[in-house]
Design a protein around this motif. Structure first.
Motif, mmCIF file in Angstrom:
data_model
loop_
_atom_site.group_PDB
_atom_site.id
_atom_site.type_symbol
_atom_site.label_atom_id
_atom_site.label_comp_id
_atom_site.label_asym_id
_atom_site.label_seq_id
_atom_site.Cartn_x
_atom_site.Cartn_y
_atom_site.Cartn_z
ATOM 1 N N LYS A 107 0.819 -1.214 0.000
ATOM 2 C CA LYS A 107 0.000 0.000 0.000
ATOM 3 C C LYS A 107 0.856 1.268 0.000
ATOM 4 O O LYS A 107 0.662 2.166 -0.828
ATOM 5 C CB LYS A 107 -0.941 0.016 1.217
ATOM 6 C CG LYS A 107 -1.931 -1.124 1.283
ATOM 7 C CD LYS A 107 -2.968 -0.918 2.359
ATOM 8 C CE LYS A 107 -2.397 -0.744 3.750
ATOM 9 N NZ LYS A 107 -1.632 -1.930 4.204
ATOM 10 N N THR A 108 1.789 1.355 0.938
ATOM 11 C CA THR A 108 2.595 2.572 1.062
ATOM 12 C C THR A 108 3.478 2.781 -0.160
ATOM 13 O O THR A 108 3.630 3.915 -0.647
ATOM 14 C CB THR A 108 3.446 2.513 2.339
ATOM 15 O OG1 THR A 108 2.590 2.350 3.470
ATOM 16 C CG2 THR A 108 4.250 3.797 2.511
ATOM 17 N N THR A 109 4.054 1.718 -0.672
ATOM 18 C CA THR A 109 4.888 1.832 -1.879
ATOM 19 C C THR A 109 4.054 2.328 -3.055
ATOM 20 O O THR A 109 4.530 3.152 -3.860
ATOM 21 C CB THR A 109 5.532 0.484 -2.209
ATOM 22 O OG1 THR A 109 6.368 0.084 -1.129
ATOM 23 C CG2 THR A 109 6.364 0.570 -3.477
ATOM 24 N N TYR A 110 2.839 1.844 -3.155
ATOM 25 C CA TYR A 110 1.944 2.295 -4.239
ATOM 26 C C TYR A 110 1.649 3.788 -4.112
ATOM 27 O O TYR A 110 1.704 4.527 -5.106
ATOM 28 C CB TYR A 110 0.648 1.495 -4.176
ATOM 29 C CG TYR A 110 -0.378 1.848 -5.233
ATOM 30 C CD1 TYR A 110 -0.220 1.457 -6.551
ATOM 31 C CD2 TYR A 110 -1.520 2.565 -4.891
ATOM 32 C CE1 TYR A 110 -1.167 1.772 -7.516
ATOM 33 C CE2 TYR A 110 -2.480 2.887 -5.844
ATOM 34 C CZ TYR A 110 -2.300 2.485 -7.155
ATOM 35 O OH TYR A 110 -3.238 2.803 -8.105
ATOM 36 N N LEU A 111 1.359 4.249 -2.891
ATOM 37 C CA LEU A 111 1.112 5.678 -2.681
ATOM 38 C C LEU A 111 2.336 6.499 -3.056
ATOM 39 O O LEU A 111 2.230 7.538 -3.735
ATOM 40 C CB LEU A 111 0.738 5.938 -1.218
ATOM 41 C CG LEU A 111 -0.575 5.363 -0.705
ATOM 42 C CD1 LEU A 111 -0.746 5.678 0.784
ATOM 43 C CD2 LEU A 111 -1.757 5.919 -1.483
ATOM 44 N N ARG A 112 3.500 6.054 -2.618
ATOM 45 C CA ARG A 112 4.732 6.793 -2.922
ATOM 46 C C ARG A 112 5.035 6.767 -4.426
ATOM 47 O O ARG A 112 5.493 7.774 -4.986
ATOM 48 C CB ARG A 112 5.905 6.202 -2.149
ATOM 49 C CG ARG A 112 5.970 6.624 -0.687
ATOM 50 C CD ARG A 112 7.368 6.395 -0.128
ATOM 51 N NE ARG A 112 7.533 7.054 1.154
ATOM 52 C CZ ARG A 112 7.575 6.435 2.330
ATOM 53 N NH1 ARG A 112 7.435 5.124 2.365
ATOM 54 N NH2 ARG A 112 7.750 7.106 3.446
ATOM 55 N N ALA A 113 4.795 5.636 -5.062
ATOM 56 C CA ALA A 113 5.050 5.538 -6.502
ATOM 57 C C ALA A 113 4.173 6.523 -7.258
ATOM 58 O O ALA A 113 4.647 7.234 -8.166
ATOM 59 C CB ALA A 113 4.784 4.112 -6.991
ATOM 60 N N PHE A 114 2.905 6.590 -6.887
ATOM 61 C CA PHE A 114 1.993 7.507 -7.568
ATOM 62 C C PHE A 114 2.377 8.962 -7.321
ATOM 63 O O PHE A 114 2.453 9.764 -8.258
ATOM 64 C CB PHE A 114 0.560 7.260 -7.094
ATOM 65 C CG PHE A 114 -0.408 8.304 -7.576
ATOM 66 C CD1 PHE A 114 -0.695 8.429 -8.925
ATOM 67 C CD2 PHE A 114 -1.012 9.182 -6.686
ATOM 68 C CE1 PHE A 114 -1.573 9.406 -9.388
ATOM 69 C CE2 PHE A 114 -1.886 10.150 -7.138
ATOM 70 C CZ PHE A 114 -2.165 10.269 -8.487
ATOM 71 N N ALA A 115 2.639 9.319 -6.061
ATOM 72 C CA ALA A 115 2.984 10.706 -5.748
ATOM 73 C C ALA A 115 4.294 11.116 -6.409
ATOM 74 O O ALA A 115 4.441 12.249 -6.881
ATOM 75 C CB ALA A 115 3.068 10.895 -4.233
ATOM 76 N N THR A 116 5.259 10.205 -6.457
ATOM 77 C CA THR A 116 6.542 10.503 -7.107
ATOM 78 C C THR A 116 6.351 10.749 -8.594
ATOM 79 O O THR A 116 6.928 11.694 -9.165
ATOM 80 C CB THR A 116 7.530 9.353 -6.878
ATOM 81 O OG1 THR A 116 7.742 9.179 -5.472
ATOM 82 C CG2 THR A 116 8.855 9.624 -7.563
ATOM 83 N N ALA A 117 5.532 9.917 -9.236
ATOM 84 C CA ALA A 117 5.276 10.105 -10.670
ATOM 85 C C ALA A 117 4.572 11.435 -10.925
ATOM 86 O O ALA A 117 4.912 12.158 -11.869
ATOM 87 C CB ALA A 117 4.437 8.945 -11.202
#
Length: 466
Positions: A280-290
């Motif tokens: 979950k957290t990695t997905y949130l960070r991946a989206f925000a980073t993109a």
């Protein structure tokens, strides 16, 4: 940090979001996103890239101008190898910053006497002047040749104005006296006259040339990072706020599992569930980073990415309490939600990511607070929200939220003795409860059961025995 109050064309992104996304620092001591993107050659170029990354764009026109420049550099990369060498650039920077005697005499005789004094009595200064003037001449000659390249006459986006400014500055009379050959053979008189023209009369011009060169160096670094990491240039959209992506992944991962993203005005909230360690957290960070990279005008780690630019980007992933200010963990959470609420109340286009909020209070309060926030988020037009939670009981109430909630989850595969995670996003809500299993897998209960309490010996006197 708040860019929107001073510059409406800049993305409002605060220090906490910078920290969450590891833009300039990494909690685990690894590389930051700045390090990941920095391919500059000079200290000044790195400083300009850092400034760009501190102030992403918020308007489509600015983002498009940067994208056009980065695309052109990628397609014509060989041209930009003809920019001034780092030796010439940093030599010129040192020349302008070093404290050296200057000759600014209108009278020819006074200038001659001053030149002789510098040469005769301050030889170290004289050789610094010569070295610096030669570096400045090399930079000027390289820039002249570079901006004269026919392929750069129609350079698009940000490059066009940068090149026009360079050409205008290079045409100034004092700079035209710089010859198209090396000045190493010039005598003292000519070198000091050249120094007077460059360091005294045209110091501001040289500083501006350096700044423009650093701007281009930062753009070249962005293009090189795109190519090196295989980033895809996102599509800028217009109209109601939405973000759509396919094959999104976090750029730091060696073997990432790609997932889609879909946020729009029909589904403003992505409600994310799943056990710990499932992604979950990695997905949130991946989206925000993109999304952050897209607002810089760079490419993004995805197969495709379409977005309408936002004005404010908030994340709430790694909150901590603040003992010095007397702020508890839950109050830190409340203040974070308040910052989001203030931006929403202003009518800004807001995108917010909240990772398991309200952990700092009891389960009942956390449930009620989460539901109350989700209810209000669901009614805010032109805003988008990602909300991860372990409170799967919220699912019984999400149907009331104007059909604005898109539920997705990650799960653990429970076959075999150990849990396995595939990190694939699925539709729906997870009901997995794996806390006890993880504790058992780590052998914690077994260790505690094996532990024996220490024996306590009593003396007869202590035990009341005579």
């Amino acid at each position: 940090m708040s860019n929107s109050s001073a510059r409406p064309d800049l993305l409002d992104i605060d220090s906490h979001t910078f920290k969450d996304l590891e833009i300039f620092t990494s909690d685990n001591g690894g590389a930051s996103l700045f390090d990941f993107c920095n391919r500059t050659r000079s200290v000044g170029g790195a400083a300009l890239l850092r400034r760009r990354m501190q102030t992403p764009w918020a308007c489509a026109e600015r983002i498009a101008a940067t994208q056009a420049a980065v695309r052109f550099i990628t397609e014509s990369r060989a041209l930009f190898k003809q920019m001034p060498s780092v030796y010439a650039v940093e030599g010129t920077q040192d020349y302008l910053e070093e404290i050296l005697p200057s000759l600014d005499f209108r009278n020819r005789l006074e200038f001659a006497l001053g030149a002789f004094q510098v040469w005769a009595n301050q030889d170290s200064h004289y050789f610094s002047i010569v070295k610096g003037a030669q570096a400045a001449c090399r930079m000027i000659r390289a820039l002249r040749s570079f901006v004269a390249l026919p392929a750069l006459k129609s350079a698009p986006g940000e490059l066009g104005p940068l090149l026009q400014q360079l050409r205008a500055l290079l045409s100034r009379p004092n700079l035209r006296m710089v010859p198209d050959f090396d000045v190493a053979g010039w005598g003292t008189w000519k070198m000091l006259k050249l120094d007077q023209a460059l360091r005294v009369k045209e110091k501001d011009t040289l500083n501006r040339l350096l700044a423009l060169n650093y701007e281009m160096e930062a753009l070249v670094s962005m293009a090189d990072a795109n190519a090196e990491h295989g980033f895809v240039m996102p599509e800028i959209c217009y109209g109601p706020l939405h973000v759509t992506a396919e094959g999104l992944y976090h750029p730091y991962l060696a073997h990432p599992v790609a997932n889609p993203v879909s946020l729009n005005q029909q589904h403003r909230i992505l409600f994310l569930t799943g056990p710990n360690m499932a992604g979950k957290t990695t997905y949130l960070r991946a989206f925000a980073t993109a999304l952050y990279l897209a607002h810089l005008g760079m490419g993004v780690p995805a197969q495709s990415f379409q977005f309408v630019p936002v004005q404010c980007l908030f994340s709430s992933i790694s909150l901590t309490d603040d003992l010095c200010r007397g702020v508890s963990y839950f109050r830190a959470e409340a203040l974070r939600v308040k910052a989001v609420a203030e931006a929403v109340a202003r009518g800004d286009r807001v995108l917010t990511l909240m990772d398991e909020p309200f952990k700092g209070t009891n389960v009942k309060d956390a449930f009620e607070a989460s539901l109350a926030i989700l209810e209000r988020f669901s009614t805010r037009e032109n805003c988008l929200f990602m909300f991860s939670s372990h409170q799967i009981e919220l699912s019984d109430h999400l149907h009331r939220l104007h059909n604005q909630v898109n539920c997705r989850y990650f799960e653990a595969v429970e076959s075999g003795e150990r849990l396995h995670f595939d990190y694939k996003l699925r539709p729906g809500i997870s009901d997995q409860r794996l806390g006890m299993r993880v504790l058992r897998e780590e052998g914690i209960f077994e260790l505690l059961d094996q532990a024996t309490a220490p024996e306590i010996e009593f003396s007869p006197a202590e035990d009341g025995i005579p």
